[in-house]
Scaffold this motif. Structure first.
Motif, PDB file in Angstrom:
ATOM      1  N   TYR A  39      59.485 -14.589  23.933  1.00  0.00           N
ATOM      2  CA  TYR A  39      58.361 -15.032  24.554  1.00  0.00           C
ATOM      3  C   TYR A  39      58.510 -14.859  26.203  1.00  0.00           C
ATOM      4  N   HIS A  40      59.511 -15.035  26.657  1.00  0.00           N
ATOM      5  CA  HIS A  40      59.483 -14.788  28.313  1.00  0.00           C
ATOM      6  C   HIS A  40      59.192 -13.416  28.435  1.00  0.00           C
ATOM      7  N   VAL A  41      59.690 -12.527  27.503  1.00  0.00           N
ATOM      8  CA  VAL A  41      59.497 -10.916  27.697  1.00  0.00           C
ATOM      9  C   VAL A  41      57.872 -10.692  27.527  1.00  0.00           C
ATOM     10  N   MET A  42      57.295 -11.336  26.712  1.00  0.00           N
ATOM     11  CA  MET A  42      55.910 -11.069  26.305  1.00  0.00           C
ATOM     12  C   MET A  42      55.128 -11.751  27.323  1.00  0.00           C
ATOM     13  N   LEU A  43      55.495 -12.985  28.052  1.00  0.00           N
ATOM     14  CA  LEU A  43      54.958 -13.509  29.236  1.00  0.00           C
ATOM     15  C   LEU A  43      55.108 -12.749  30.608  1.00  0.00           C
ATOM     16  N   ILE A  44      55.996 -12.052  30.802  1.00  0.00           N
ATOM     17  CA  ILE A  44      56.259 -11.177  31.786  1.00  0.00           C
ATOM     18  C   ILE A  44      55.364  -9.786  31.752  1.00  0.00           C
ATOM     19  N   LEU A  45      55.181  -9.212  30.780  1.00  0.00           N
ATOM     20  CA  LEU A  45      54.614  -8.259  30.325  1.00  0.00           C
ATOM     21  C   LEU A  45      52.883  -8.423  30.421  1.00  0.00           C
ATOM     22  N   GLY A  46      52.717  -9.525  29.951  1.00  0.00           N
ATOM     23  CA  GLY A  46      51.197  -9.949  29.932  1.00  0.00           C
ATOM     24  C   GLY A  46      50.770 -10.297  31.302  1.00  0.00           C
ATOM     25  N   LEU A  47      51.598 -10.847  32.024  1.00  0.00           N
ATOM     26  CA  LEU A  47      51.325 -11.009  33.657  1.00  0.00           C
ATOM     27  C   LEU A  47      51.489  -9.802  34.354  1.00  0.00           C
ATOM     28  N   SER A  48      52.189  -8.897  33.839  1.00  0.00           N
ATOM     29  CA  SER A  48      52.039  -7.386  34.463  1.00  0.00           C
ATOM     30  C   SER A  48      50.785  -6.870  34.260  1.00  0.00           C
ATOM     31  N   ALA A  49      50.386  -6.917  32.945  1.00  0.00           N
ATOM     32  CA  ALA A  49      49.334  -6.255  32.483  1.00  0.00           C
ATOM     33  C   ALA A  49      47.937  -6.571  33.296  1.00  0.00           C
ATOM     34  N   ILE A  50      47.649  -8.078  33.128  1.00  0.00           N
ATOM     35  CA  ILE A  50      46.919  -8.685  33.995  1.00  0.00           C
ATOM     36  C   ILE A  50      46.745  -8.481  35.633  1.00  0.00           C
ATOM     37  N   THR A  51      47.917  -8.113  36.051  1.00  0.00           N
ATOM     38  CA  THR A  51      47.903  -7.946  37.459  1.00  0.00           C
ATOM     39  C   THR A  51      47.460  -6.500  37.650  1.00  0.00           C
ATOM     40  N   ILE A  52      47.985  -5.642  36.787  1.00  0.00           N
ATOM     41  CA  ILE A  52      47.696  -4.105  36.932  1.00  0.00           C
ATOM     42  C   ILE A  52      46.057  -4.004  36.618  1.00  0.00           C
ATOM     43  N   SER A  53      45.450  -4.700  35.576  1.00  0.00           N
ATOM     44  CA  SER A  53      44.123  -4.758  35.498  1.00  0.00           C
ATOM     45  C   SER A  53      43.069  -5.150  36.555  1.00  0.00           C
ATOM     46  N   CYS A  54      43.647  -6.174  37.196  1.00  0.00           N
ATOM     47  CA  CYS A  54      42.862  -6.933  38.338  1.00  0.00           C
ATOM     48  C   CYS A  54      42.797  -5.934  39.460  1.00  0.00           C
ATOM     49  N   CYS A  55      44.112  -5.515  39.842  1.00  0.00           N
ATOM     50  CA  CYS A  55      44.020  -4.654  40.847  1.00  0.00           C
ATOM     51  C   CYS A  55      43.350  -3.440  40.626  1.00  0.00           C
ATOM     52  N   ALA A  56      43.366  -2.801  39.447  1.00  0.00           N
ATOM     53  CA  ALA A  56      42.571  -1.508  39.124  1.00  0.00           C
ATOM     54  C   ALA A  56      40.959  -1.995  39.277  1.00  0.00           C
ATOM     55  N   SER A  57      40.835  -3.024  38.572  1.00  0.00           N
ATOM     56  CA  SER A  57      39.278  -3.387  38.670  1.00  0.00           C
ATOM     57  C   SER A  57      38.624  -3.559  39.997  1.00  0.00           C
ATOM     58  N   ALA A  58      39.479  -4.118  40.902  1.00  0.00           N
ATOM     59  CA  ALA A  58      39.175  -4.231  42.337  1.00  0.00           C
ATOM     60  C   ALA A  58      38.970  -2.939  42.902  1.00  0.00           C
ATOM     61  N   MET A  59      39.695  -1.903  42.572  1.00  0.00           N
ATOM     62  CA  MET A  59      39.383  -0.456  43.124  1.00  0.00           C
ATOM     63  C   MET A  59      38.093  -0.033  42.492  1.00  0.00           C
ATOM     64  N   TYR A  60      37.986  -0.117  41.057  1.00  0.00           N
ATOM     65  CA  TYR A  60      36.909   0.507  40.389  1.00  0.00           C
ATOM     66  C   TYR A  60      35.449  -0.145  40.921  1.00  0.00           C
ATOM     67  N   THR A  61      35.493  -1.276  40.896  1.00  0.00           N
ATOM     68  CA  THR A  61      34.397  -2.029  41.180  1.00  0.00           C
ATOM     69  C   THR A  61      33.474  -1.490  42.301  1.00  0.00           C
ATOM     70  N   PRO A  62      33.971  -1.242  43.625  1.00  0.00           N
ATOM     71  CA  PRO A  62      33.142  -0.791  44.768  1.00  0.00           C
ATOM     72  C   PRO A  62      32.952   0.728  44.611  1.00  0.00           C
ATOM     73  N   VAL A  63      34.188   1.413  43.850  1.00  0.00           N
ATOM     74  CA  VAL A  63      33.831   3.015  43.839  1.00  0.00           C
ATOM     75  C   VAL A  63      33.255   3.396  43.002  1.00  0.00           C
ATOM     76  N   GLU A  64      33.294   2.930  41.715  1.00  0.00           N
ATOM     77  CA  GLU A  64      32.092   3.226  40.644  1.00  0.00           C
ATOM     78  C   GLU A  64      30.945   2.707  40.660  1.00  0.00           C
ATOM     79  N   GLY A  65      30.806   1.511  41.243  1.00  0.00           N
ATOM     80  CA  GLY A  65      29.738   0.588  41.330  1.00  0.00           C
ATOM     81  C   GLY A  65      29.422  -0.100  40.047  1.00  0.00           C
ATOM     82  N   TRP A  66      30.643  -0.431  39.316  1.00  0.00           N
ATOM     83  CA  TRP A  66      30.541  -1.276  38.164  1.00  0.00           C
ATOM     84  C   TRP A  66      30.648  -2.775  38.568  1.00  0.00           C
ATOM     85  N   ALA A  67      30.152  -3.702  37.571  1.00  0.00           N
ATOM     86  CA  ALA A  67      30.546  -5.277  37.982  1.00  0.00           C
ATOM     87  C   ALA A  67      31.870  -5.235  37.492  1.00  0.00           C
TER      88      ALA A  67
END
Length: 410
Positions: free
Chosen positions: A194-222
């Motif tokens: 469960y600790h492994v799952m938590l770490i991987l989940g937080l990593s996936a959320i972090t990567i998604s949030c950082c990528a979304s912060a890039m896509y939003t201004p560049v692609e013009g998406w919400a």
């Protein structure tokens, strides 16, 4: 039915645990699909009907305004749909089949994302895709599995180091090893799944949030659309309603496309690993459900057997009698042991077993194929019970060989 027959049925439940888990999971998936279909139909169907109404009104208005028959207009729209399939859009987009566009396409093929924005239209291209995808997808899945092995190993090492630091700082070490902690093997401790799952989940959320912060201004998406795109892409679902890097030109274009590639690679690897950890947790739940069902079934068998034994007065009660598995048939069996807690404990196997498990998946597959072909039954407690492995092939086998999600008795 004789008591021996009832007890044989109780024992056979252990032999068929793999089949029972498979059937139970299939039933749960069907129910999950039915629930998902009901929810999405309730949410999306009204919007679809409104869109149809607006589109029909637009067609009718256009036909009346420019004096074009609906038949001619629909024929024109079908031609435009064919042009879209070939990569032609009303907006200016980058070329689909130059080298850069083709590289983006093959990346979506071997990663199994398959956006559908670019597809081969020639016969030669379709035939080549079949053979290219067969080898490319297999190699990419192997890469994901190797990544999975290493990320689990890394997390286990890090979690062990954290545990050692906590023990060192707590002052609970035995006096003889306080100055030589390297010889201390942390007996009884294993990292939690469960600790492994938590770490991987937080990593996936972090990567998604950082990528979304890039896509939003560049692609013009919400920003929410960018998060949605990240999940659909990283999970290799790939609907194709949102696709990055499709505009002809971008500001800092080369940097953006490199960052887009890296985010996709990290996201897919992370989500792939997370999915496999979640699948182990799901399997634990299935094991728990089968354990409860087995307890209930065995209790009924034993009660009926004891009742028939007293009624016929042929033999004394069988309390304490050992089955071929070494368990008392009249006891609660698996319900009284600590196996249920260990099934749900979410512990990982030891680092020694972890290192030894790297090469077992292919051997397990070959053994299972040989036994299936020759009709030999798989034993319930074989080598997997001896070394703590729970079997499996591929990604699930890798996770099972690292996460001790089952007890010694399957």
């Amino acid at each position: 039915m004789m008591p021996g027959q009832r007890l044989h049925g109780c024992r056979s439940l252990h032999f068929n645990e793999d089949n029972g888990r498979f059937v139970l999971l299939a039933i749960l998936i069907i129910l999950y699909l039915l629930c998902g279909a009901a929810v999405f139909s309730a949410i999306e169907r009204p919007s679809e009907l409104r869109a149809h109404g607006r589109w029909n009104g637009t067609l009718l208005n256009f036909s009346e305004t420019f004096n074009i028959s609906l038949q001619d207009l629909n024929s024109f729209l079908r031609e435009y749909e064919s042009a879209i399939a070939a990569g032609i859009r009303a907006d200016a987009l980058r070329p689909r089949w130059d080298f850069t566009g083709a590289f983006y396409f093959v990346g979506t093929v071997v990663s199994t994302i398959g956006f559908g924005m670019t597809t081969p239209v020639t016969v030669a291209g379709k035939v080549f895709l079949i053979f290219y995808g067969l080898l490319g997808c297999a190699a990419t899945i192997l890469f994901f599995n190797l990544f999975l092995e290493r990320i689990i190993t890394l997390l286990a090492v890090v979690m062990k180091a954290v545990r050692e630091r906590r023990i060192r700082n707590s002052g609970l070490l035995p006096p003889g090893i306080r100055h030589d902690f390297s010889a201390y093997s942390l007996p009884g401790w294993k990292p939690s799944v469960y600790h492994v799952m938590l770490i991987l989940g937080l990593s996936a959320i972090t990567i998604s949030c950082c990528a979304s912060a890039m896509y939003t201004p560049v692609e013009g998406w919400a920003y929410l659309d960018s998060l949605y795109f990240c999940f659909v892409t990283f999970s290799t679902i790939g609907f194709g309603d949102f696709v990055s890097s499709q505009t002809a030109t971008y500001r800092y274009q080369s940097l953006y496309r490199v960052a887009n590639f890296l985010f996709m690679l990290m996201g897919v690897c992370c989500i792939y690993s997370l999915f496999n950890v979640i699948s182990i947790v799901i399997k634990q739940v299935l094991n728990w459900m089968l354990e409860k069902m087995s307890c209930l079934f065995c209790q009924r068998c034993n009660k009926a057997s004891a009742f028939l034994g007293r009624r016929n007065a042929i033999r004394p009660g069988s309390k304490g009698r050992q089955s071929r598995f070494g368990q008392s048939l009249d006891s609660d069996g698996p319900c009284d042991s600590d196996t249920e807690g260990r099934r749900l404990s979410g512990e990982m196997i030891s680092m020694k077993d972890l290192a030894a498990s790297n090469k077992v998946s292919l051997a397990i597959m070959q053994k299972q194929l040989s036994e299936s072909a020759n009709g030999y039954p798989r034993t319930v407690c074989g080598s997997s019970c001896h070394n703590g492995f729970s079997g499996g092939v591929g990604a699930l086998g890798i996770m099972n060989n690292r996460l001790a999600e089952t007890s010694n008795s399957r």
